[in-house]
Design a protein around this motif. Structure first.
Motif, PDB file in Angstrom:
ATOM      1  N   THR A   7       0.934  -1.143   0.054  1.00 16.31           N
ATOM      2  CA  THR A   7       0.184  -0.083  -0.073  1.00 16.31           C
ATOM      3  C   THR A   7       0.889   1.226   0.103  1.00 16.31           C
ATOM      4  N   ALA A   8       1.904   1.110   0.931  1.00 17.70           N
ATOM      5  CA  ALA A   8       2.777   2.518   0.765  1.00 17.70           C
ATOM      6  C   ALA A   8       3.542   2.611  -0.484  1.00 17.70           C
ATOM      7  N   ALA A   9       3.917   1.558  -1.064  1.00 18.86           N
ATOM      8  CA  ALA A   9       4.472   1.621  -2.391  1.00 18.86           C
ATOM      9  C   ALA A   9       3.649   2.295  -3.447  1.00 18.86           C
ATOM     10  N   VAL A  10       2.418   1.681  -3.657  1.00 16.39           N
ATOM     11  CA  VAL A  10       1.353   2.167  -4.590  1.00 16.39           C
ATOM     12  C   VAL A  10       0.956   3.653  -4.259  1.00 16.39           C
ATOM     13  N   MET A  11       0.902   4.062  -3.188  1.00 17.85           N
ATOM     14  CA  MET A  11       0.624   5.336  -2.966  1.00 17.85           C
ATOM     15  C   MET A  11       1.919   6.420  -3.144  1.00 17.85           C
ATOM     16  N   ALA A  15       1.949   9.150  -5.983  1.00 17.39           N
ATOM     17  CA  ALA A  15       2.090  10.388  -5.603  1.00 17.39           C
ATOM     18  C   ALA A  15       3.394  11.204  -6.642  1.00 17.39           C
ATOM     19  N   ALA A  16       4.181  10.209  -7.123  1.00 13.34           N
ATOM     20  CA  ALA A  16       5.269  10.422  -7.715  1.00 13.34           C
ATOM     21  C   ALA A  16       4.620  10.801  -9.451  1.00 13.34           C
ATOM     22  N   VAL A  17       3.798  10.040  -9.755  1.00 10.58           N
ATOM     23  CA  VAL A  17       3.148  10.357 -11.021  1.00 10.58           C
ATOM     24  C   VAL A  17       2.332  11.683 -11.136  1.00 10.58           C
ATOM     25  N   CYS A  45      10.662  10.220   1.518  1.00 10.24           N
ATOM     26  CA  CYS A  45       9.389   9.257   1.865  1.00 10.24           C
ATOM     27  C   CYS A  45       9.640   7.875   1.530  1.00 10.24           C
ATOM     28  N   ALA A  46       9.913   7.751   0.268  1.00  9.14           N
ATOM     29  CA  ALA A  46      10.242   6.389  -0.424  1.00  9.14           C
ATOM     30  C   ALA A  46      11.343   5.736   0.165  1.00  9.14           C
ATOM     31  N   ILE A  47      12.512   6.309   0.480  1.00 10.79           N
ATOM     32  CA  ILE A  47      13.851   6.030   1.179  1.00 10.79           C
ATOM     33  C   ILE A  47      13.698   5.939   2.239  1.00 10.79           C
ATOM     34  N   GLY A  48      12.826   6.448   3.177  1.00 14.73           N
ATOM     35  CA  GLY A  48      12.403   6.247   4.404  1.00 14.73           C
ATOM     36  C   GLY A  48      11.706   4.895   4.508  1.00 14.73           C
ATOM     37  N   THR A  49      10.683   4.935   3.853  1.00 16.56           N
ATOM     38  CA  THR A  49       9.869   3.640   3.840  1.00 16.56           C
ATOM     39  C   THR A  49      10.755   2.360   3.306  1.00 16.56           C
ATOM     40  N   TRP A  50      11.556   2.487   2.404  1.00 17.59           N
ATOM     41  CA  TRP A  50      12.660   1.380   2.135  1.00 17.59           C
ATOM     42  C   TRP A  50      13.385   0.992   3.344  1.00 17.59           C
TER      43      TRP A  50
END
Length: 95
Positions: A7-11, A15-17, A45-50
């Protein structure tokens, strides 16, 4: 628990698109600047999620670098940008 990461990756991808669309179609340079700042924030945010997903804290140094570069870039563009259109100045603005 994997549904949380999906879900986090999809969101974040969505957001990036959306932000890329705003970056490419922005009518003014300030719109593009805000979109670029938003894209950097989404990337952070993506780096933090990763980092949370992989339990690898070595990537968190890039968060600091992105934050500093984004801040300096935004301030520089906002300070030295040229207005988009040359509109006639009124008497009130010229004095």
């Amino acid at each position: 628990m994997s549904w949380v990461w999906i879900t986090a990756a999809v969101m974040l991808t969505l957001a990036a698109v959306i932000t890329m669309f705003r970056l490419l179609a922005g009518p003014s340079t300030l719109d593009r600047l805000v979109a670029l700042d938003t894209l950097v924030s989404v990337t952070m945010c993506a780096i933090g999620t990763w980092a949370a997903f992989s339990l690898d804290t070595t990537v968190t140094y890039s968060l600091t670098a992105l934050a500093l570069i984004s801040f300096v870039g935004s301030v520089s563009v906002a300070r030295f940008r040229v207005p988009d259109t040359d509109r006639p100045r009124s008497r009130r603005e010229s004095s």
